[in-house]
Design a protein around this motif. Structure first.
Motif, PDB file in Angstrom:
ATOM      1  N   THR A 291     -40.865 -71.678-145.855  1.00  0.00           N
ATOM      2  CA  THR A 291     -39.529 -72.297-144.392  1.00  0.00           C
ATOM      3  C   THR A 291     -40.371 -72.245-143.624  1.00  0.00           C
ATOM      4  O   THR A 291     -39.992 -73.352-142.634  1.00  0.00           O
ATOM      5  N   ALA A 292     -40.544 -70.506-143.356  1.00  0.00           N
ATOM      6  CA  ALA A 292     -41.461 -70.255-141.790  1.00  0.00           C
ATOM      7  C   ALA A 292     -42.525 -71.348-141.534  1.00  0.00           C
ATOM      8  O   ALA A 292     -42.590 -71.523-140.217  1.00  0.00           O
ATOM      9  N   LEU A 293     -42.984 -71.014-142.311  1.00  0.00           N
ATOM     10  CA  LEU A 293     -44.685 -71.438-142.129  1.00  0.00           C
ATOM     11  C   LEU A 293     -44.886 -73.017-142.132  1.00  0.00           C
ATOM     12  O   LEU A 293     -44.975 -73.975-141.065  1.00  0.00           O
ATOM     13  N   GLN A 294     -43.803 -73.628-142.919  1.00  0.00           N
ATOM     14  CA  GLN A 294     -43.947 -74.968-142.771  1.00  0.00           C
ATOM     15  C   GLN A 294     -42.989 -75.510-141.004  1.00  0.00           C
ATOM     16  O   GLN A 294     -43.609 -76.631-140.628  1.00  0.00           O
ATOM     17  N   ALA A 295     -42.523 -75.181-140.732  1.00  0.00           N
ATOM     18  CA  ALA A 295     -41.658 -75.013-139.631  1.00  0.00           C
ATOM     19  C   ALA A 295     -42.984 -74.682-138.497  1.00  0.00           C
ATOM     20  O   ALA A 295     -42.840 -75.320-137.479  1.00  0.00           O
ATOM     21  N   ARG A 296     -43.632 -73.552-138.321  1.00  0.00           N
ATOM     22  CA  ARG A 296     -44.372 -73.377-137.366  1.00  0.00           C
ATOM     23  C   ARG A 296     -45.666 -73.999-137.628  1.00  0.00           C
ATOM     24  O   ARG A 296     -46.190 -74.876-136.231  1.00  0.00           O
ATOM     25  N   LEU A 297     -46.194 -74.720-138.443  1.00  0.00           N
ATOM     26  CA  LEU A 297     -47.297 -75.921-138.623  1.00  0.00           C
ATOM     27  C   LEU A 297     -45.988 -77.201-138.702  1.00  0.00           C
ATOM     28  O   LEU A 297     -47.671 -78.277-138.887  1.00  0.00           O
ATOM     29  N   LYS A 298     -45.616 -77.255-138.748  1.00  0.00           N
ATOM     30  CA  LYS A 298     -44.729 -79.067-138.451  1.00  0.00           C
ATOM     31  C   LYS A 298     -44.967 -79.723-139.534  1.00  0.00           C
ATOM     32  O   LYS A 298     -45.532 -80.855-139.453  1.00  0.00           O
ATOM     33  N   LEU A 299     -45.049 -78.856-140.947  1.00  0.00           N
ATOM     34  CA  LEU A 299     -44.694 -79.771-142.165  1.00  0.00           C
ATOM     35  C   LEU A 299     -43.108 -79.897-142.381  1.00  0.00           C
ATOM     36  O   LEU A 299     -42.859 -79.697-142.241  1.00  0.00           O
ATOM     37  N   ALA A 300     -43.493 -81.122-143.911  1.00  0.00           N
ATOM     38  CA  ALA A 300     -42.663 -81.176-143.979  1.00  0.00           C
ATOM     39  C   ALA A 300     -41.583 -80.443-144.766  1.00  0.00           C
ATOM     40  O   ALA A 300     -42.251 -79.586-145.333  1.00  0.00           O
ATOM     41  N   GLN A 301     -40.552 -80.197-144.046  1.00  0.00           N
ATOM     42  CA  GLN A 301     -39.838 -79.368-144.726  1.00  0.00           C
ATOM     43  C   GLN A 301     -39.142 -79.238-146.242  1.00  0.00           C
ATOM     44  O   GLN A 301     -37.709 -79.514-146.666  1.00  0.00           O
ATOM     45  N   LYS A 302     -40.035 -78.877-147.112  1.00  0.00           N
ATOM     46  CA  LYS A 302     -39.777 -79.206-149.137  1.00  0.00           C
ATOM     47  C   LYS A 302     -39.949 -77.665-149.370  1.00  0.00           C
ATOM     48  O   LYS A 302     -40.918 -77.233-149.646  1.00  0.00           O
TER      49      LYS A 302
END
Length: 490
Positions: A291-302
């Motif tokens: 979740t933190a990686l998706q947030a950091r790189l602005k990916l969809a939080q899936k």
């Protein structure tokens, strides 16, 4: 008997790193010390090394400088470590900004032959008691930068009248990547101070030029490389780089010893670079890392989208042209791709374009960032290492430790360390990742589809991930293999 061994290389993590060599030179000597050896390291005095070493003090002036105004040996240590490190202080050669091997235009420095000849010659001086307090019995030279070490020692032995083929210390030459050979014009040979007959087919000459790598392969007592499969592959025309006949001729002196992982640096239970600690027995932190990686790189939080991670040089050797072609397969199936690396302009542009087209599903960071590398390995479900060839590979070993199942081409160290999630291997509890045989788009695509299929079977996925995290590729076993090799030489 305590064996005194000197490792000679050009990089050392965390002071200077352009690839996996730096991780090896940090971990292997330390592992040898733990097993009772007296191990030390010799490095060129690149700016980051000179600034990073503690307690540096002069040991000896070097009489030969290969064109530098002056050169000397200093001894220090890695902060927070017991590893003694010799450093060559020759600022005219080594104190240059940026890359240690290339100028601002990314062209190799014109005096690289002299810069790395000095490294090899200084190692030979240490054998001959340049430091009155310590001299090695074994010298292990790593990659082409240290390729002249065995040649200088053979020349010194001849000068002293030792029998033909004998040296003042026993030598091991380790190939981390045969593709990098340290080739220079023949006229550079005159600058090296080696006997004239060393420039020969049976010596350092290579198709009319001069090869530092060949010098190491020809003059060393033993040759090692960084995985058993790669040791076999480099004896073939396909992967021998023109040196396969020499390597086949020395096959009885050639051994493949797997690189290890420094689990003090790469351990999700203690890693300070990741969002939350986790282990094979307590996995909830891995989802937090994702979740933190998706947030950091602005990916969809899936949380149910499998994340495929890449931490690599962006080159064709690493198979990333193949992965770029397979990217639609990942995106169309609802997966995400995270890429960290730098390299070929066409690959950088290709992945950047894909990130613009699919901002929810593809993120690319050009460059290298050690902290982000840890975050990607911790946050990914799959780490892709689809290399054309791969001497050992460390990324897949880090991935196993972090429960990110490696997706790899069956070559070199990748073949030696990842067990495919075939039906039989899943049933036997042996699977640790996804392996494809042929270096072709459809073979990679099929492996990606198998990764999605296993991800959909959450129970089997969890079992495979747990088994992957239980693998032990620590340095202790590899250090024991090296010690056995040293004893055989002595």
């Amino acid at each position: 008997m305590t064996i005194r061994v000197l490792h000679v290389a050009s990089e050392l993590y965390p002071l200077l790193k352009t690839g996996g060599l730096a991780d090896v030179t940090a971990a292997l000597p330390a592992a040898l010390i733990e097993q009772g050896a007296d191990a030390r390291l010799l490095l060129p005095g690149f700016a980051s090394i000179a600034q990073g070493l503690a307690d540096l003090h002069p040991v000896a002036r070097l009489e030969r400088t290969f064109g530098a105004p002056q050169a000397s040996l200093e001894l220090g240590r890695v902060p927070g470590s017991d590893l003694p490190v010799y450093m060559i202080r020759a600022d005219a050669f080594y104190s240059r900004p940026g890359n240690p091997y290339l100028d601002a235009e990314h062209v190799p420095y014109g005096d690289n032959a002299q810069r790395f000849a000095l490294l090899g010659w200084a190692a030979a001086q240490l054998v001959q008691h340049a430091d009155p307090a310590w001299a090695p019995q074994i010298v292990q030279a790593h990659d082409w930068h240290a390729g002249l070490v065995p040649a200088y020692l053979r020349a010194a032995a001849r000068e002293r009248g030792l029998p033909h083929g004998r040296s003042l210390a026993r030598t091991v030459f380790t190939v981390h990547n045969l593709a990098y050979q340290g080739i220079f014009p023949a006229q550079q040979f005159a600058n090296l101070g080696l006997p004239s007959d060393f420039f020969d087919m049976h010596g350092v000459e290579f198709y009319g030029q001069l090869s530092f790598l060949k010098a190491g392969l020809y003059y060393a007592d033993k040759i090692t490389t960084v995985s058993p499969t790669y040791a076999r592959e480099i004896q073939t025309v396909a992967q021998g780089g023109g040196l396969e006949a020499l390597l086949r001729g020395r096959s009885h002196d050639l051994v493949g010893i797997l690189n290890g992982v420094d689990y003090t640096v790469w351990n999700p239970a203690t890693d300070g670079s990741i969002a939350m600690h986790y282990s094979a027995g307590h996995m909830s932190g891995k989802l937090r890392c994702k979740t933190a990686l998706q947030a950091r790189l602005k990916l969809a939080q899936k949380h149910d989208a499998p994340v495929f991670g890449v931490v690599s040089r962006l080159t064709e050797q690493k198979g990333l042209d193949l992965l770029l072609g397979a990217l639609p397969e990942i995106v169309s199936r609802g997966g995400q791709l995270v890429v960290l690396g730098t390299g070929d302009a066409s690959l950088e542009q290709g992945f950047t374009r894909a990130a613009r087209q699919h901002p929810d599903a593809v993120a690319v960071e050009l460059g290298f960032d050690e902290t982000l590398a840890h975050a990607i390995v911790a946050g990914s479900d799959v780490i892709a290492v689809p290399s054309r060839f791969e001497p050992c590979g460390l990324t897949q070993l880090y991935a196993l430790a972090y429960g990110a199942l490696p997706l790899v081409h069956r070559v070199g160290g990748l073949a030696d360390t990842v067990v495919d999630a075939s039906l039989e291997n899943l049933a036997d509890g042996l699977a640790t990742g996804f392996v494809f045989e042929r270096f072709e788009p459809d073979a990679l695509t099929a492996a990606i589809r198998r990764a999605f299929a296993l991800y959909a079977r959450s129970h089997d996925w969890r079992d495979t991930r747990t088994h992957a995290m239980q693998q032990d590729f620590g340095w202790a076993a590899s250090a024991q293999r090296y010690l056995a090799l040293y004893r055989e030489l002595l």
